[in-house]
Design a protein around this motif. Structure first.
Motif: not given
Length: 555
Positions: A408, A532, A534, A553
């Motif tokens: 991320g 993740h 994001e 993601a």
């Protein structure tokens, strides 16, 4: 008793190839043979009637709930036959010895063993000390000493106050008479007043001497007991030290070359509590002692998880680092192990991508299994890559971090001034981050808050524990996005930023009790950790407006 512990596989294993290298115990995928041995052990635990232990798996079972680590060691005897050994960590059902499980390296429990014999000697000294400390004469002597001290202080204080009062009266008398007396009469008065003062001072000295004598006499009464207690405590200390050293020497571990090292030698006579009682050392020691060749090993958790850490029933776990790593370094000496993944560069063949940048800062997308900053063994990281990417940047560049396994968005500062501005926003918690994750299980609530304080597990770094006494506050908001096929897609909004915060909050029984898919520390390993970062929102120090960056993601 070899036949009691070395067991044959219950299924046909002729088609299974042996591993080329022995299991690296601190990070591994269980070999197929280890999985079969584990299934046999777990079936035994589910059906056995040889012992009673409350693992917390049956409702209303009596006794303290204690989950356990169990281990299997696939090995080969001198005839080339394959089989396996079983072991558990610590004691099981208050005993060190059970049918089918290898014995401890040293058993402290037998009544005729040196440990119990010497322990009883120390306990006998403890009883003598306790008897002296609770003796009626000793209690009376201490009470007398305390009362004498209090009476002495009270008496002496009264005399000092009396001296002050009489002095004030003499001063007043002198003041009232001095103008009406002749010199001869005045001298006579002064002599009279002086004598009165001396008498009171002499009385104070006599009182002080008397009470000092009484206090010393009371102390001597007490010392009759305290001197005996002191001698007994010194003897106890010596006996305990000798017993501890004997215990350190008795916990001695073999390796394949039949070389022995004691726990005292391995830890310089300062081993952590429970060192040598884990399943892995027990299994290997028994194998070497009985000329069995280790082939593969695995350990798993059985039962309810402790309240502080994350342990999932039937999940495989690596050996602990603080207790087992120094011991296993000796025991596995000379055995070819699987590659140590901690020495490998997880970022090899991967690239970071720039999602946003201007002259002052950048936002990059970090792949999973990629260090944010250089580690102990691996230097390659986002920090190193962005220095190459922005060679003229004057700032520290990395403003915050993501766990190695988390992918991320990471915020990058190109100057020290911008770094300080962004750091200040993190400290004030004005920067907003949103993570997306897939959890292995169904979260029933649509949204909520997880508030579980965290600290590092000192025995098993880098794992984190939930700890209300020493942990740092960790708070996470969440919102469920989708429930499908026994999994939950979820958004996490961390209010604080502790190590492994989202992973522990997701998996812990007091949190969501649903580990993130692919979590090799708090759940079950998969192709990757499905976590993740994001979205990130921050205030641009130069543009003077909030900026939100989003990167979807890849799961």
């Amino acid at each position: 008793m070899l036949h009691d512990f070395f067991q044959a596989f219950k299924t046909d294993i002729s088609s299974i190839s042996l591993p080329e290298k022995f299991t690296f115990p601190f990070y591994y995928e269980p070999h197929e043979l280890s999985i079969l041995a584990t299934k046999d052990l777990q079936h035994y635990l589910e059906t056995q009637t040889n012992f009673i232990h409350n693992f917390g798996l049956q409702e209303a079972q009596e006794g303290l709930v204690i989950g356990k680590m169990f281990g299997v060691l696939v090995c080969q005897n001198q005839e080339g036959q394959l089989g396996y050994l079983w072991a558990y960590s610590g004691k099981l059902a208050e005993s060190n010895e059970h049918l089918y499980f290898v014995p401890p390296i040293f058993d402290m429990l037998p009544k005729d063993g040196f440990y119990k014999i010497e322990e009883e000697v120390v306990n006998g000294i403890n009883r003598e000390i306790e008897a002296l400390e609770n003796a009626t004469d000793y209690i009376l002597a201490k009470e007398n000493g305390k009362t004498t001290q209090e009476k002495a202080a009270e008496d002496i204080l009264k005399q000092k106050e009396r001296i002050k009062t009489l002095k004030a009266a003499r001063d007043q008398r002198r003041k009232e008479l001095s103008n009406n007396l002749t010199t001869e009469e005045l001298n006579k008065l002064e002599l009279e007043l002086s004598e009165e003062s001396k008498k009171e001072s002499i009385l104070l000295k006599k009182m002080t001497k008397y009470w000092n004598y009484k206090i010393e006499a009371a102390k001597k009464e007490i010392a009759v007991f305290t001197s005996q207690i002191k001698v007994l405590k010194e003897i106890r200390k010596q006996k305990s030290g000798e017993l501890q050293q004997q215990l350190f020497d008795s916990y001695a571990f073999l390796n394949q070359a039949k070389k022995i090292k004691s726990v005292g030698q391995i830890f310089d006579n300062n081993p952590p509590a429970g060192a040598g009682e884990c399943a892995a050392p027990k299994l290997l020691h028994y194998a070497f002692e009985n000329d069995l060749k280790p082939i593969a090993m695995a350990e798993f958790w059985w039962g309810q998880s402790p309240k502080s850490e994350v342990r999932k029933h039937k999940n495989f776990y690596p050996a602990c680092r603080s207790k087992c790593e120094p011991i296993l370094a000796h025991m596995l000496d000379g055995i070819v192990l699987e590659d140590n993944p901690f020495l490998e560069n997880p970022a090899a063949g991967k690239d970071i991508s720039v999602v946003f940048e201007d002259d002052y800062l950048a936002v990059i997308n970090k792949p999973p299994e990629f260090l944010s900053v250089p580690g102990k063994n691996v230097i390659d990281s986002v920090a190193k890559r962005v220095k190459v990417l922005y060679p003229t940047a004057t700032g520290p560049l990395i403003v915050h971090r993501l766990d190695m396994s988390t992918s991320g968005l990471l915020l990058i500062a190109k100057s020290e001034a911008i770094y300080k501005e962004l750091q200040s926003q993190f400290i004030k918690r004005t920067i907003k981050k949103r993570y997306v994750a897939i959890l292995d299980g169904i979260v029933s609530n649509d949204e909520g808050v997880i508030d579980l304080p965290l600290r590092v597990d000192l025995d098993n770094r880098p794992n984190q524990l939930v700890c209300y006494e020493h942990g740092k506050q960790a708070r996470t908001e969440y919102k469920v996005i989708e429930r499908k096929d026994g999994k939950t897609r979820i958004h996490f909004f961390p209010i604080s930023g502790r190590t492994h915060q989202l992973r522990v909050h997701a998996s812990h029984s007091l949190g969501l009790n649903c580990p993130i898919v692919g979590d090799d520390l708090y759940g079950t390993k998969s192709d990757r950790l499905h976590l993740h970062a994001e979205e990130i929102t921050f205030f641009h120090p130069i543009v003077k407006e909030n900026i939100t960056i989003f990167e979807a993601a890849e799961f």
